[in-house]
Write a protein that holds these residues in place. Structure first.
Motif, PDB file in Angstrom:
ATOM      1  N   HIS A  96       0.873  -1.107  -0.121  1.00 63.07           N
ATOM      2  CA  HIS A  96      -0.029  -0.089   0.000  1.00 63.07           C
ATOM      3  C   HIS A  96       0.959   1.202  -0.034  1.00 63.07           C
ATOM      4  O   HIS A  96       0.454   2.228  -0.671  1.00 63.07           O
ATOM      5  CB  HIS A  96      -0.842  -0.032   1.038  1.00 63.07           C
ATOM      6  CG  HIS A  96      -1.943   1.280   1.213  1.00 63.07           C
ATOM      7  ND1 HIS A  96      -2.906   1.278   0.390  1.00 63.07           N
ATOM      8  CD2 HIS A  96      -1.794   2.363   2.084  1.00 63.07           C
ATOM      9  CE1 HIS A  96      -3.528   2.510   0.847  1.00 63.07           C
ATOM     10  NE2 HIS A  96      -2.833   3.036   1.783  1.00 63.07           N
ATOM     11  N   ALA A 103       2.260   1.661  -3.513  1.00 63.87           N
ATOM     12  CA  ALA A 103       1.447   2.029  -4.292  1.00 63.87           C
ATOM     13  C   ALA A 103       0.908   3.563  -4.217  1.00 63.87           C
ATOM     14  O   ALA A 103       0.608   4.293  -5.141  1.00 63.87           O
ATOM     15  CB  ALA A 103       0.001   1.308  -4.212  1.00 63.87           C
ATOM     16  N   HIS A 130       1.536   6.504  -6.757  1.00 62.42           N
ATOM     17  CA  HIS A 130       0.469   7.438  -7.236  1.00 62.42           C
ATOM     18  C   HIS A 130       0.819   8.907  -6.944  1.00 62.42           C
ATOM     19  O   HIS A 130       0.580   9.800  -7.863  1.00 62.42           O
ATOM     20  CB  HIS A 130      -1.115   7.092  -6.311  1.00 62.42           C
ATOM     21  CG  HIS A 130      -2.016   7.925  -6.533  1.00 62.42           C
ATOM     22  ND1 HIS A 130      -2.709   7.958  -7.563  1.00 62.42           N
ATOM     23  CD2 HIS A 130      -2.513   8.897  -5.683  1.00 62.42           C
ATOM     24  CE1 HIS A 130      -3.974   8.677  -7.486  1.00 62.42           C
ATOM     25  NE2 HIS A 130      -3.651   9.506  -6.250  1.00 62.42           N
ATOM     26  N   HIS A 164       6.876   1.075 -11.859  1.00 65.70           N
ATOM     27  CA  HIS A 164       5.605   0.377 -11.673  1.00 65.70           C
ATOM     28  C   HIS A 164       5.745  -0.944 -12.353  1.00 65.70           C
ATOM     29  O   HIS A 164       5.027  -1.973 -11.709  1.00 65.70           O
ATOM     30  CB  HIS A 164       4.475   1.243 -12.964  1.00 65.70           C
ATOM     31  CG  HIS A 164       3.370   1.714 -11.777  1.00 65.70           C
ATOM     32  ND1 HIS A 164       2.705   1.123 -10.807  1.00 65.70           N
ATOM     33  CD2 HIS A 164       3.086   2.947 -11.618  1.00 65.70           C
ATOM     34  CE1 HIS A 164       1.598   2.091 -10.417  1.00 65.70           C
ATOM     35  NE2 HIS A 164       2.200   3.220 -10.887  1.00 65.70           N
ATOM     36  N   ARG A 176      -8.583   2.450 -14.850  1.00 64.76           N
ATOM     37  CA  ARG A 176      -7.272   2.175 -13.784  1.00 64.76           C
ATOM     38  C   ARG A 176      -7.167   3.238 -12.617  1.00 64.76           C
ATOM     39  O   ARG A 176      -7.161   2.711 -11.471  1.00 64.76           O
ATOM     40  CB  ARG A 176      -6.142   2.032 -14.798  1.00 64.76           C
ATOM     41  CG  ARG A 176      -6.262   0.799 -15.638  1.00 64.76           C
ATOM     42  CD  ARG A 176      -5.128   0.908 -16.612  1.00 64.76           C
ATOM     43  NE  ARG A 176      -3.622   1.156 -16.144  1.00 64.76           N
ATOM     44  CZ  ARG A 176      -2.583   1.187 -16.854  1.00 64.76           C
ATOM     45  NH1 ARG A 176      -2.886   1.200 -18.198  1.00 64.76           N
ATOM     46  NH2 ARG A 176      -1.390   1.181 -16.375  1.00 64.76           N
ATOM     47  N   ARG A 177      -7.430   4.470 -12.897  1.00 64.27           N
ATOM     48  CA  ARG A 177      -7.535   5.477 -12.152  1.00 64.27           C
ATOM     49  C   ARG A 177      -8.653   5.369 -11.002  1.00 64.27           C
ATOM     50  O   ARG A 177      -8.263   5.493  -9.618  1.00 64.27           O
ATOM     51  CB  ARG A 177      -7.753   6.815 -12.740  1.00 64.27           C
ATOM     52  CG  ARG A 177      -7.337   7.985 -11.846  1.00 64.27           C
ATOM     53  CD  ARG A 177      -7.608   9.364 -12.470  1.00 64.27           C
ATOM     54  NE  ARG A 177      -8.980   9.437 -13.001  1.00 64.27           N
ATOM     55  CZ  ARG A 177      -9.434  10.588 -13.640  1.00 64.27           C
ATOM     56  NH1 ARG A 177      -8.670  11.660 -14.100  1.00 64.27           N
ATOM     57  NH2 ARG A 177     -10.779  10.758 -13.895  1.00 64.27           N
ATOM     58  N   GLN A 202      -7.702   2.673  -8.768  1.00 64.00           N
ATOM     59  CA  GLN A 202      -6.688   3.032  -7.564  1.00 64.00           C
ATOM     60  C   GLN A 202      -7.570   3.801  -6.393  1.00 64.00           C
ATOM     61  O   GLN A 202      -6.937   3.918  -5.240  1.00 64.00           O
ATOM     62  CB  GLN A 202      -5.646   3.432  -8.368  1.00 64.00           C
ATOM     63  CG  GLN A 202      -4.405   3.740  -7.214  1.00 64.00           C
ATOM     64  CD  GLN A 202      -3.066   3.801  -7.938  1.00 64.00           C
ATOM     65  OE1 GLN A 202      -2.520   2.823  -8.296  1.00 64.00           O
ATOM     66  NE2 GLN A 202      -2.492   4.944  -8.225  1.00 64.00           N
ATOM     67  N   GLN A 236      -8.047  -5.006  -1.206  1.00 70.01           N
ATOM     68  CA  GLN A 236      -6.961  -4.349  -1.624  1.00 70.01           C
ATOM     69  C   GLN A 236      -6.223  -5.247  -2.782  1.00 70.01           C
ATOM     70  O   GLN A 236      -5.667  -4.840  -3.529  1.00 70.01           O
ATOM     71  CB  GLN A 236      -5.977  -3.725  -0.587  1.00 70.01           C
ATOM     72  CG  GLN A 236      -6.624  -2.469   0.058  1.00 70.01           C
ATOM     73  CD  GLN A 236      -5.678  -1.935   1.236  1.00 70.01           C
ATOM     74  OE1 GLN A 236      -5.253  -2.617   1.799  1.00 70.01           O
ATOM     75  NE2 GLN A 236      -5.438  -0.527   1.009  1.00 70.01           N
ATOM     76  N   TYR A 249      -4.859  -4.449  -6.476  1.00 72.85           N
ATOM     77  CA  TYR A 249      -3.644  -4.317  -6.705  1.00 72.85           C
ATOM     78  C   TYR A 249      -3.082  -5.455  -7.832  1.00 72.85           C
ATOM     79  O   TYR A 249      -2.367  -5.365  -8.880  1.00 72.85           O
ATOM     80  CB  TYR A 249      -2.654  -4.262  -5.604  1.00 72.85           C
ATOM     81  CG  TYR A 249      -2.829  -3.077  -4.575  1.00 72.85           C
ATOM     82  CD1 TYR A 249      -2.491  -1.908  -5.423  1.00 72.85           C
ATOM     83  CD2 TYR A 249      -2.712  -3.114  -3.526  1.00 72.85           C
ATOM     84  CE1 TYR A 249      -2.600  -0.620  -4.657  1.00 72.85           C
ATOM     85  CE2 TYR A 249      -2.765  -1.929  -2.764  1.00 72.85           C
ATOM     86  CZ  TYR A 249      -2.882  -0.768  -3.281  1.00 72.85           C
ATOM     87  OH  TYR A 249      -2.882   0.430  -2.427  1.00 72.85           O
ATOM     88  N   LEU A 304      -4.353  -3.936 -11.089  1.00 74.66           N
ATOM     89  CA  LEU A 304      -3.662  -2.949 -11.717  1.00 74.66           C
ATOM     90  C   LEU A 304      -2.180  -3.593 -12.058  1.00 74.66           C
ATOM     91  O   LEU A 304      -1.786  -2.895 -13.057  1.00 74.66           O
ATOM     92  CB  LEU A 304      -3.600  -2.014 -10.590  1.00 74.66           C
ATOM     93  CG  LEU A 304      -4.721  -1.023 -10.135  1.00 74.66           C
ATOM     94  CD1 LEU A 304      -4.548  -0.240  -9.075  1.00 74.66           C
ATOM     95  CD2 LEU A 304      -5.130  -0.242 -11.099  1.00 74.66           C
TER      96      LEU A 304
END
Length: 624
Positions: free
Chosen positions: A206, A209, A213, A244, A498-499, A502, A538, A542, A545
């Motif tokens: 987390h 990520a 971000h 990424h 995708r945005r 997240q 979560q 993830y 993603l």
């Protein structure tokens, strides 16, 4: 699996104690920020002294609050942000001075400004000092004896000085903020690559990520709509894309071999080193590579929180009640500087933290203020004048910024001192004792009211709200899977999906923190029991993603080949859609069976963990 998750993934809660007052937290480089803040507040005072109007220079220091914001923003975005802040502070203080002719309107005005500032800062996730400085500026304006026809320009002048000081770094390292963001992401990814243990990996994932971000927000969201062709920005985006991919590999593989984990961590750290050593320059090569969309637009974040149940709205309402009570208490008791009490109430509540951290902030502020009264008394007794006064104010502000992220209570000692030095107006013969007593009483009253308001109308989270956010996150995951199955993850629709996924993942954790922060004990306990479900959701998000990033890497480099485990056929998509639809229905309290057979390899483990941790109450309905 349920027992394993619940035994290892219990969310940590900090207990407040005396040790927290004496401990020092780790912090990054603070001296550049401290120097900017010191210059921003000292230069207006120096100009006022040189012009023979020291009181005007001290009034302009309110505009110097501008220097406390935007330190991590790219300079192009920072310029607009700071200009807006300087104008806002000028307008707010002018309103405060103007309303002095109607004393009964002072408290409603400060309450309104505090609520608006809190809502905006909470919605846009603006960190400290957040709404506090806006409330303080307005409250101070209702009490300072300055002609309304000149206060706007004085405060704006102080803001302009802070703007220049804050932007000076662009001449030295124009892409410095972008480099720092990518370097921070590299450190977080490296730590995640080598993390071991269920709890450590989930936390590290987390954090990584979130760091990635934030880096994309700096590299994309906070850039001009059509930035100049810049080789440094292009390279930083490429490096962040590679980070990424490392992150996606770590997420996509449950148990990485130690050698591979070390290799990935080493590469992530190498990216961090390369980032900080990049030579800035311009070329004519445009950045044609697809990049994520960064964070949501500010307008959407504000609209998203414009509901009675949103955390931002709730925190703003709590602040409004506290400021009103503090202002009323000041009028009833006859506090000499009631605006200090109103500002202290905002300070305790505006960040929307849980009870332990809210109590800690109130106690730290009170104790720091009491100790700071002694420091302020010694400085006022020495009565620095002229350039000595300027040096004193700058030194105190420097110490505040150096200490505020390491030990807040100690920082408040110098916050108190600088506030009283400015409030004295640099005048000899001022009633220093009365000023010291007023500061101590007003701050204590404001902090006490803030804590009482939190105790009576603190968070009232419930498992229902948390389940709603889990359902939204799973729905966003379902929407993103459509693009994974199609193998097209860089289209406009795919990037939006995708945005949004997240964003939902981050919002899910904040929802959990809100629901376990206080309120009814049975609701809090029920939300805490759902922590494994939060983690499982979560993990699924993830993993999806990560699959998107793996597919994107193949588009960029077809010769690399597609990892079969990242592929999802249309038939497998239909199976996952059905499972997620059933799970979402169960989360919302609807009955029905859930089939977990024929799950695709890509999401098999995550979907089983999700079912086991999220809806144990319907486990008897699971089909084999």
């Amino acid at each position: 699996m349920k027992r394993l998750l619940r035994s290892t993934m219990d969310a940590p809660h900090r207990a407040f104690g005396v040790s927290m007052l004496l401990s020092f937290r780790k912090s990054g480089r603070r001296w550049p920020v401290a120097c900017r803040a010191a210059l921003g507040i000292g230069l207006p005072v120096a100009v006022g002294w040189a012009a023979g109007d020291l009181s005007a220079g001290l009034m302009a220091t309110i505009g110097a609050f501008t220097a406390l914001y935007g330190s991590e923003r790219p300079y192009s975005n920072r310029a607009w942000l700071l200009a807006g802040l300087a104008l806002s502070f000028s307008a707010i203080v002018t309103l405060g001075v103007w309303v002095q002719q109607w004393p009964l309107m002072a408290v409603p005005l400060v309450t309104l400004i505090a609520m608006i500032a809190t809502f905006v800062c909470q919605s846009l996730r603006i960190g400290p000092p957040g709404a506090y400085m806006f409330a303080l500026a307005c409250a101070a304006g209702t009490a300072v004896p300055v002609p309304v026809d000149r206060v706007f320009w004085l405060v704006l002048g102080g803001g302009a000085v802070s703007w220049v000081v804050h932007m000076f770094g662009a001449l030295v390292a124009l892409r410095g903020p972008e480099k720092s963001a990518v370097a921070a992401a590299a450190d977080a990814v490296a730590y995640f690559a080598q993390a071991t243990g269920i709890e450590a990996r989930d936390r590290a994932r987390h954090d990584a990520a979130l760091a990635l971000h934030d880096a994309w927000a700096t590299l994309v969201s906070f850039q001009p709509p059509n930035p100049r062709a810049d080789s440094t920005l292009t390279r930083l985006r490429a490096l962040n894309r590679e980070l990424h991919l490392i992150f996606a590999t770590c997420v996509g593989t449950a148990d990485l071999a130690a050698a591979k984990s070390d290799a990935m961590a080493k590469r992530a750290r190498a990216i961090g080193i390369e980032t900080t050593s990049l030579n800035e320059g311009q070329d004519q090569h445009a950045d044609d590579a697809d990049v994520p969309l960064g964070r949501l637009r500010s307008s959407r974040l504000l609209l998203e929180n414009l509901t009675l149940q949103s955390p931002a709205f709730i925190v703003a309402g709590r602040v409004g009640v506290a400021v009103t009570l503090a202002g009323a208490a000041g009028a009833v008791v006859g506090l000499q500087r009631a605006y200090w009490a109103m500002a202290a109430a905002v300070l305790v509540l505006h960040m929307g933290q849980d009870w332990a951290r809210t109590l800690q902030r109130g106690v730290e502020r009170t104790i720091g203020t009491i100790v700071g009264l002694g420091v302020a008394g010694a400085i006022l007794a020495a009565h620095p004048t002229d350039l000595w006064l300027v040096a004193t104010i700058m030194s105190l502000q420097f110490l505040v910024e150096i200490l505020v992220t390491r030990n807040y209570a100690l920082a408040v000692v110098f916050v108190t001192a600088i506030a009283l030095v400015i409030a004295s107006g640099g005048q000899a013969g001022s009633d220093e004792g009365t000023l010291l007593v007023a500061r101590g009483i007003d701050t204590t009253v404001g902090c006490a009211i803030g804590l009482l308001v939190y105790a009576f109308i603190g968070p009232r989270g419930s498992p229902a709200s948390l389940r709603q956010q889990i359902a939204r996150t799973l729905a966003a995951a379902n929407a993103a899977l459509v693009h994974v199955a199609a193998g097209k993850v860089t289209t406009d629709a795919a990037l939006l999906a995708r945005r949004d996924l997240q964003h939902c993942i981050f919002k899910l954790l904040r929802s959990y923190e809100t629901d376990t922060a206080g309120g009814i004990a049975r609701h809090r306990d029920a939300a805490e029991r759902m922590w494994p479900a939060v983690v499982a959701t979560q993990r699924l998000g993830y993993k999806i993603l990560a699959a998107c990033w793996s597919l994107e890497a193949v588009v960029d480099d077809p010769e690399a080949g597609l990892d079969p485990s990242a592929h999802l056929t249309s038939e497998e998509l239909a199976v996952v859609n059905a499972v997620l639809a059933d799970v979402i229905a169960a989360v919302r309290g609807e009955s029905g069976s859930i089939r977990l057979d024929s799950l695709p390899e890509l999401l098999q483990a995550e979907l089983r963990d999700l079912f086991d941790s999220l809806v144990p109450d319907v486990s008897n309905h699971r089909d084999p």
